[in-house]
Motif scaffolding. Sequence first.
Motif, PDB file in Angstrom:
ATOM      1  N   LEU A 129       0.848  -1.197   0.000  1.00 56.63           N
ATOM      2  CA  LEU A 129       0.000   0.000   0.000  1.00 56.63           C
ATOM      3  C   LEU A 129       0.880   1.243   0.000  1.00 56.63           C
ATOM      4  N   ILE A 130       0.658   2.114  -0.969  1.00 53.25           N
ATOM      5  CA  ILE A 130       1.309   3.417  -0.985  1.00 53.25           C
ATOM      6  C   ILE A 130       0.344   4.402  -0.340  1.00 53.25           C
ATOM      7  N   ALA A 131       0.724   4.873   0.844  1.00 53.14           N
ATOM      8  CA  ALA A 131      -0.136   5.798   1.587  1.00 53.14           C
ATOM      9  C   ALA A 131       0.419   7.200   1.387  1.00 53.14           C
ATOM     10  N   GLY A 132      -0.105   7.892   0.399  1.00 51.88           N
ATOM     11  CA  GLY A 132       0.406   9.208   0.044  1.00 51.88           C
ATOM     12  C   GLY A 132      -0.251  10.305   0.867  1.00 51.88           C
ATOM     13  N   GLN A 133      -0.066  11.544   0.416  1.00 52.10           N
ATOM     14  CA  GLN A 133      -0.571  12.692   1.171  1.00 52.10           C
ATOM     15  C   GLN A 133      -1.909  13.174   0.619  1.00 52.10           C
ATOM     16  N   ALA A 134      -1.904  13.797  -0.536  1.00 51.33           N
ATOM     17  CA  ALA A 134      -3.135  14.273  -1.190  1.00 51.33           C
ATOM     18  C   ALA A 134      -2.764  14.648  -2.620  1.00 51.33           C
ATOM     19  N   PRO A 135      -3.719  14.607  -3.536  1.00 50.80           N
ATOM     20  CA  PRO A 135      -3.404  14.995  -4.914  1.00 50.80           C
ATOM     21  C   PRO A 135      -2.945  16.447  -4.994  1.00 50.80           C
ATOM     22  N   GLY A 136      -2.037  16.723  -5.916  1.00 50.73           N
ATOM     23  CA  GLY A 136      -1.673  18.092  -6.263  1.00 50.73           C
ATOM     24  C   GLY A 136      -2.484  18.518  -7.486  1.00 50.73           C
ATOM     25  N   THR A 137      -2.098  19.653  -8.063  1.00 51.73           N
ATOM     26  CA  THR A 137      -2.899  20.195  -9.170  1.00 51.73           C
ATOM     27  C   THR A 137      -2.936  19.258 -10.379  1.00 51.73           C
ATOM     28  N   PHE A 170       0.264  -2.749  -6.469  1.00 56.82           N
ATOM     29  CA  PHE A 170       0.144  -1.641  -5.513  1.00 56.82           C
ATOM     30  C   PHE A 170      -1.306  -1.201  -5.356  1.00 56.82           C
ATOM     31  N   ALA A 171      -1.664  -0.900  -4.114  1.00 57.07           N
ATOM     32  CA  ALA A 171      -2.855  -0.107  -3.834  1.00 57.07           C
ATOM     33  C   ALA A 171      -2.363   1.291  -3.487  1.00 57.07           C
ATOM     34  N   ILE A 172      -3.120   2.309  -3.871  1.00 57.82           N
ATOM     35  CA  ILE A 172      -2.690   3.686  -3.611  1.00 57.82           C
ATOM     36  C   ILE A 172      -3.843   4.449  -2.953  1.00 57.82           C
ATOM     37  N   LEU A 173      -3.629   4.832  -1.697  1.00 63.26           N
ATOM     38  CA  LEU A 173      -4.644   5.593  -0.955  1.00 63.26           C
ATOM     39  C   LEU A 173      -3.966   6.788  -0.295  1.00 63.26           C
ATOM     40  N   PRO A 174      -4.186   7.997  -0.820  1.00 61.54           N
ATOM     41  CA  PRO A 174      -3.635   9.159  -0.113  1.00 61.54           C
ATOM     42  C   PRO A 174      -4.415   9.422   1.179  1.00 61.54           C
ATOM     43  N   MET A 175      -3.852  10.224   2.063  1.00 62.26           N
ATOM     44  CA  MET A 175      -4.542  10.542   3.324  1.00 62.26           C
ATOM     45  C   MET A 175      -5.761  11.422   3.078  1.00 62.26           C
TER      46      MET A 175
END
Length: 214
Positions: free
Chosen positions: A44-52, A86-91
């Motif tokens: 799991l890639i736990a990112g922050q938040a999308p950018g522009t 991979f699973a990708i879920l930003p915070m």
Amino acid sequence: MPDALERLAAKARACRICVEAPLGLALPHDPRPVLLPSSTAHVLIAGQAPGTKVHVSGMPFTDASGDRLRDWLGVTPEEFYDRRNFAILPMGFCFPGQDAKGGDLPPRRECAPAWRAPLLSLMPRIELVLPIGLYAQRWHMPQLQGTSLTETMMKWRTIFATPVRPLVLPLPHPSWRNSGWLKKNPWFETDLLPFLKTEIRRRMTTCASKESLV
Ligand code: SF4
């Protein structure tokens, strides 16, 4: 993706909490949640938040940060976006907007309490979480976080060796804004990244060989 996860992901993609019931100021634009959950991925890639750029593309890490992250992981874009890997879920699933200086705001605080635990409960194969930056590290490894990003990152071997399930390996944000930090901490490139690449490749290979046995 099994039905339950599919249904929940569809609900998350239709979420409007931050405009209809925000904690504080409402999101300054229409929500566009960006997430790639997976019931088969081991990482799991736990990112922050999308950018522009990601807000426009609707796909996670379609920007320079994504290029750097793929380089850190040692994977191609095809491997990165393969949900068997991979699973990708930003915070925060939606682009949070920017401050007066043009920096991205923190992930929306409504998001993780609303979606994270229910989604993760339907992703049972995750063996390794890569929490990227402070917000993800606070959520995924609260007992292991240091008093600063540097302190957390410097004890990465201890954190990875901690017998929790899933395992965690913290990463700094791959944004250009962290280039100075990367220069000041050359061990990240010489020690952590080779270890990370090996762990990722091993899990991708394991995943591929398990799939081929089914
Ligand atoms: S950031 Fe999360 S909680 Fe807020 S609208 Fe987007 S999906 Fe919903």
